[in-house]
Write an enzyme that holds these catalytic residues in place. Structure first.
Site, PDB file in Angstrom:
ATOM      1  N   SER A 159       0.846  -0.994  -0.138  1.00  0.00           N
ATOM      2  CA  SER A 159      -0.369  -0.178  -0.102  1.00  0.00           C
ATOM      3  C   SER A 159       0.845   1.239  -0.178  1.00  0.00           C
ATOM      4  O   SER A 159       1.803   1.145  -0.601  1.00  0.00           O
ATOM      5  CB  SER A 159      -0.958  -0.037   1.093  1.00  0.00           C
ATOM      6  OG  SER A 159      -1.952   0.888   0.827  1.00  0.00           O
ATOM      7  N   ARG A 228     -11.788   6.710   9.387  1.00  0.00           N
ATOM      8  CA  ARG A 228     -11.329   4.579   9.859  1.00  0.00           C
ATOM      9  C   ARG A 228     -12.056   4.512   8.704  1.00  0.00           C
ATOM     10  O   ARG A 228     -12.408   3.469   8.129  1.00  0.00           O
ATOM     11  CB  ARG A 228     -11.041   4.953  11.056  1.00  0.00           C
ATOM     12  CG  ARG A 228     -10.122   3.579  10.857  1.00  0.00           C
ATOM     13  CD  ARG A 228      -9.102   3.243   9.945  1.00  0.00           C
ATOM     14  NE  ARG A 228      -8.309   2.155  10.647  1.00  0.00           N
ATOM     15  CZ  ARG A 228      -7.311   1.820  10.036  1.00  0.00           C
ATOM     16  NH1 ARG A 228      -6.961   2.035   8.983  1.00  0.00           N
ATOM     17  NH2 ARG A 228      -6.837  -0.073  10.731  1.00  0.00           N
ATOM     18  N   ASP A 323      -8.641  -6.203  -5.137  1.00  0.00           N
ATOM     19  CA  ASP A 323      -8.142  -5.076  -4.408  1.00  0.00           C
ATOM     20  C   ASP A 323      -8.728  -3.667  -5.855  1.00  0.00           C
ATOM     21  O   ASP A 323      -8.321  -3.925  -6.619  1.00  0.00           O
ATOM     22  CB  ASP A 323      -5.926  -5.307  -4.623  1.00  0.00           C
ATOM     23  CG  ASP A 323      -6.361  -3.759  -3.652  1.00  0.00           C
ATOM     24  OD1 ASP A 323      -6.958  -2.666  -3.478  1.00  0.00           O
ATOM     25  OD2 ASP A 323      -5.084  -3.502  -3.566  1.00  0.00           O
ATOM     26  N   HIS A 356      -8.304  -5.115  -0.761  1.00  0.00           N
ATOM     27  CA  HIS A 356      -6.305  -4.187  -0.550  1.00  0.00           C
ATOM     28  C   HIS A 356      -6.152  -5.225   0.901  1.00  0.00           C
ATOM     29  O   HIS A 356      -5.139  -4.772   1.038  1.00  0.00           O
ATOM     30  CB  HIS A 356      -6.701  -3.448   0.193  1.00  0.00           C
ATOM     31  CG  HIS A 356      -5.312  -2.284  -0.222  1.00  0.00           C
ATOM     32  ND1 HIS A 356      -4.256  -2.459  -0.982  1.00  0.00           N
ATOM     33  CD2 HIS A 356      -5.465  -0.984   1.310  1.00  0.00           C
ATOM     34  CE1 HIS A 356      -3.221  -1.198  -0.512  1.00  0.00           C
ATOM     35  NE2 HIS A 356      -3.708  -0.795   0.513  1.00  0.00           N
ATOM     36  N   ASP A 357      -6.718  -5.246   1.712  1.00  0.00           N
ATOM     37  CA  ASP A 357      -6.001  -6.219   2.799  1.00  0.00           C
ATOM     38  C   ASP A 357      -5.143  -7.111   2.832  1.00  0.00           C
ATOM     39  O   ASP A 357      -4.484  -7.524   3.792  1.00  0.00           O
ATOM     40  CB  ASP A 357      -7.847  -6.228   3.897  1.00  0.00           C
ATOM     41  CG  ASP A 357      -7.702  -5.280   4.870  1.00  0.00           C
ATOM     42  OD1 ASP A 357      -6.905  -4.133   5.236  1.00  0.00           O
ATOM     43  OD2 ASP A 357      -8.772  -4.752   5.746  1.00  0.00           O
TER      44      ASP A 357
END
Lengths: 600, 600
Positions: A159, A228, A323, A356-357
């Site tokens: 990232s 967040r 992602d 993405h995680d």
């Protein structure tokens, strides 16, 4: 309870080093000066005598220097990349000396917007200068200087950490052997900028934000939590969220008919927002996301290709299929720019539903790639590396692979390749041909392969393999960038042979093509006498389940070469895979054929 | 300057009607009662004498009753669907009487959370009961009752308006001929719920929100703006944002190195957020998004198939290829549920880069579909409709179509079909065969076709065509749901003929399959004597650019039928497209063949 799992680096400590003194402040990219600068960092494993086993790990937005192990035996949570860094893990601390530092602008020990401004004696708040990814990397370099580390085996990060990896490869090309940018991009697109902007808006709109001077008072908790939450939605994939939460309700089967969080996904986000507020600083969120928005290698260097013109490292670029924040296409753009510069690059788009995680979750696959690539890099450097680098599970080969393994005998292709040549093997499978050519002919090889496991096999063999679909073309490869381009037993399986062959003839000085001969006498007889689609040793599939979507003969291909304006340098008809070429009636007697083409 | 464009409905007026009196409040789905309820609505065009031309338009989250025309000659903006509603437009006010009302819970004239609570004399705020999509629809029904409209030609709406359309089709199935749900879903997935939840969080976190009692004070502008910004990101596609904004800066080429909005996409979102605050109410945003989160037809009815069990309308389901908020897959789920119930449904996934917003922007294509579908629906009702319903541009047929037009003579297929049968034509092209069968054999036909323009052609012919890829299978079709399933000149072009044929044999009592015979003597001779992949009248393509990815003969297919366990009822070998079948050596002499299969 302790968080020290098996194969953990165990108890670790965050150290802080001043890398910029107050009286010699660092000139930042924005034009302002900043000093003093302290950097928080951790190290795991031992620097060896040759000092050639150091790896720098770069963290993402909400990470810190604490990448592995625990600070106290009773810590509830280990470092943020515990599953990747440790003895025997993807980044093996038995072999490597690993260093991770908190980024400039962060809130975990390195100087950032909530540090005390020496001019005012108060926290900087919004007086802190805007920082960039390049500034972060310069501070990391200053830290390494202070620690006496003048060479890195690799720089690795996901990232925003991956942006730092890219910046490292460009800013300090001589200093590193390998670069592993994971789930990253050379620039944020409009959608990602938009998400960041809305998150910052939520923080700035919080009544408690007070121009960043909230220290000692109530923090802008709701704004930071909302930022967040938005981030978290972008870190997961739609598919992953559906699997994890769906429309599940938190505690009851009935709707509550009010505005409390009742869907599981809502309570998950609430929790993520709340715990983030406890561990992260709103000012740092503003500064690091802004640095990420500003990151744009093409803008900095004129074009993406120019950006990587002086890069020296071997690259392993990794993306994840689901992602949608930093997409596989954005990683492919990095690969294309490196390929255009003739750089040594491998690429894998790991199949995952984690979004993405995934760079924090797909530890087995990502770990295997990183481990193999690091081992291969050391072996290329001439270092003896013991042991197995990746877990090899015996797999049942797919039908496409089985077809592939009916490749013409490697010996024969080898005999057509000059020593010390450069070779691109398109549809290279597990890389066996390239590995043999390297062994026997000292060629410099590159491969393209679609299947993830085969790409890993190739990377493990110290090959540079790109996980691309051939049909997308070879647009990023320069004209005549290889002595040979090989398309072995594949032309009959691709949708658009004309496009692919045209590209191969542009990229390779010579093109080696092999395929099964559809006009072999057995095929002819089967169709002529039995009136059925031929099934032979070389064409072993039934009409309805064959990967071969084109039927072609030597004559067809001869004509096709004329159509493409290609010169046939050699044509080697084969019976079985005997190296002795068929002399009489090749289009009737050859089971398969190898062509060597050229287009001037 | 005036906003009255060409073909506008011109000056219009929003009227308000009380549909629920204070002393007879409406029992809502949440269990609470609400009254009085006023509804704001507009109408365009004239209700005809037969009272069979009324169309209800349902608006989305931020819409209102003001769908078309202007309120004053100097209005800067016309109604929200001005491009779709008007004389000669997709919803043609020369033909139809169009009605649009503001939803329950809205803020544009219909009773909502910022209306005055008769109990307190103050605006409801959060005392307003939670409402659902079903509640909205019930209020719309009450409005129609008051206006004396007891039948609707169609209910049309996009996004949350599309949810209302689905609810209408289930709650009042007898009342409508057609339902056109556009860019919608039967339920929000976890990701969409998450976006809604974060938006509501931003409003609730705004210090000005004051439990919804902000009226007469400062409104929760920043919270509402943030919610709208998040919404807007989800309304555009990543591709659309990239094309529209990219990384373009608002005013300068240099970064400003501060936290002001400087990327164009940031200023766009700022603007969208700001203007939304001026025209929309934060409380309504909470209530309508919550209604959307709660909408779940499968939950309400046990399953999606059961939800539509009693639906009567003809459906035209429309999605947009780049819509990632309410995805094409979600529309396909609606189509599948309707198909499983044997309902009359057409489906188009319009190719667009506009994302979810496409339902407000793709006016030409969407308008043509709606216009054709409405016209077809009236014609099916026996109403004479004059004029052309959609603009027909002469197109150059694609290669796939050209191949398609080499279909076996329709007369021959017709001769195989019994009168009054039900027929599914898989890969139906422009629907010509189905139209002829309907004309000559009074069949009830359904089609599946991949190309958007051909789907439109079919819809225009009063056919029900679903835009699906055959390869995805026919899973939603019930066993034996058609007398005939037709696969004409297509089996040789699909990846997995076994899967498709198996499905066809399950869905159709009889299956009609036609294909070119690869073992025709010309093909045999070409391969035998010339050693080349055959190119014949029926197989006109070169080996490298053919859509035919399988080569099969009559013998091959005979064996394949055995493999599938299918009985060959008839086999009609053909020379050219002569209806006289080949009698001698069919596998040698037939150029193509028609099979009729059955599997018991």
């Amino acid at each position: 309870m302790t968080a020290i799992g098996e194969n953990s680096v165990g108890l670790v400590e965050t150290k802080v080093l001043r890398v910029v003194e107050a009286d010699a402040p660092l000139l930042l990219e924005c034009g302002k000066r900043l000093g003093p600068i302290d950097v928080a960092y951790e190290t795991y494993g031992q620097l060896n005598e040759a000092r050639d086993n150091a790896i720098l790990v770069c963290h993402a937005l909400s990470g810190s220097a604490h990448a592995a192990g625990v600070h106290r035996p009773d810590d509830a949570k280990p470092g943020w990349w515990e599953d990747m860094i440790g003895p025997g893990k993807g980044i093996d601390t038995d072999k490597y000396f690993v260093l991770c530092s908190n980024v400039l602008g962060g809130c975990s020990g390195t100087t950032g917007p909530s540090s005390v401004d020496p001019e005012t004696g108060q926290p900087y708040g919004l007086r802190f200068p805007i920082i960039t990814i390049a500034d972060m990397v310069r501070v990391q370099k200053l830290l390494l200087d202070r620690l006496g580390i003048d060479h890195l085996l690799a720089v690795i990060g996901g990232s925003i950490g991956g942006m730092q990896v890219l910046q490292w490869s460009i800013a300090y090309p001589e200093m590193m052997d390998a670069a592993i940018p994971v789930a990253t991009t050379t620039h944020l697109g409009a959608q990602s900028i938009a998400f960041d902007a809305v998150g910052r808006n939520a923080i700035l709109a919080d009544a408690s934000f007070a121009n960043g001077q909230y220290h000692g008072k109530s923090v802008p908790a709701r704004g930071l939590a909302i930022a967040r939450m938005i981030g978290h939605i972008t870190y997961l994939s739609e598919e992953g969220m559906r699997q994890k939460f769906g429309r599940q309700l938190r505690s009851t089967e009935k709707y509550s008919y009010d505005f409390n969080s009742e869907f599981s996904v809502e309570t998950y986000l609430d929790y993520q927002g709340q715990t983030f507020v406890d561990r992260f600083d709103a000012n740092s969120y503003l500064y690091i996301t802004k640095a990420s928005d500003y990151f744009d290698l093409a803008r900095d260097h004129g074009s993406l290709q120019q950006a990587f013109a002086n890069a020296k490292a071997r690259f392993l670029v990794v993306s994840f299929s689901s992602d949608w924040l930093f997409t596989p296409a954005q990683s492919e753009a990095i690969v294309d720019a490196l390929v255009a510069n003739g750089r040594d690059v491998s690429f894998c788009n790991i199949d995952s539903s984690y979004g993405h995680d995934a760079f924090l979750l797909e530890n087995d696959t990502l770990g295997a790639f990183i481990n193999c690539f690091l081992t291969a890099t050391r072996r290329r450097n001439g270092v003896e590396v013991e042991g197995v680098c990746c877990p090899r599970h015996p797999r049942v080969p797919s039908r496409a692979e089985q077809a592939h393994r009916a490749r013409v005998d490697y010996q024969l292709v080898e005999s057509l390749i000059e020593p010390d040549a450069t070779v691109l093997d398109v549809g290279c499978g597990d890389g066996e041909l390239l590995a043999r050519l390297r062994q026997d002919k000292r060629i410099e090889g590159r491969g393209i392969e679609l299947e993830q496991d085969l790409v890993l096999n190739g990377v493990c063999k110290r090959l540079s393999i790109i996980q691309y679909d051939i049909e997308r073309g070879l647009g990023s490869y320069a004209d005549r960038s290889f002595d040979y381009a090989i398309l072995s037993q594949t032309v009959q399986t691709i949708r658009d042979p004309e496009r692919v062959l045209t590209e191969l003839l542009r990229v390779g000085r010579q093109v080696v093509v092999s395929f099964p001969n559809f006009a072999h006498w057995r095929s002819r007889v089967q169709l002529m006498c039995r009136g059925k689609a031929p099934v032979t040793r070389q064409l072993p599939f039934g009409w309805h389940d064959t990967p071969n979507i084109h039927c072609l003969s030597l004559k067809d291909f001869d004509e096709f070469c004329g159509h493409l304006g290609a010169t046939i340098e050699r044509r080697v008809p084969l019976v079985k895979t005997r190296p002795s070429p068929v002399r009489l009636w090749p289009n009737l007697l050859a089971e398969q054929v190898i062509y060597v083409l050229r287009k001037d």
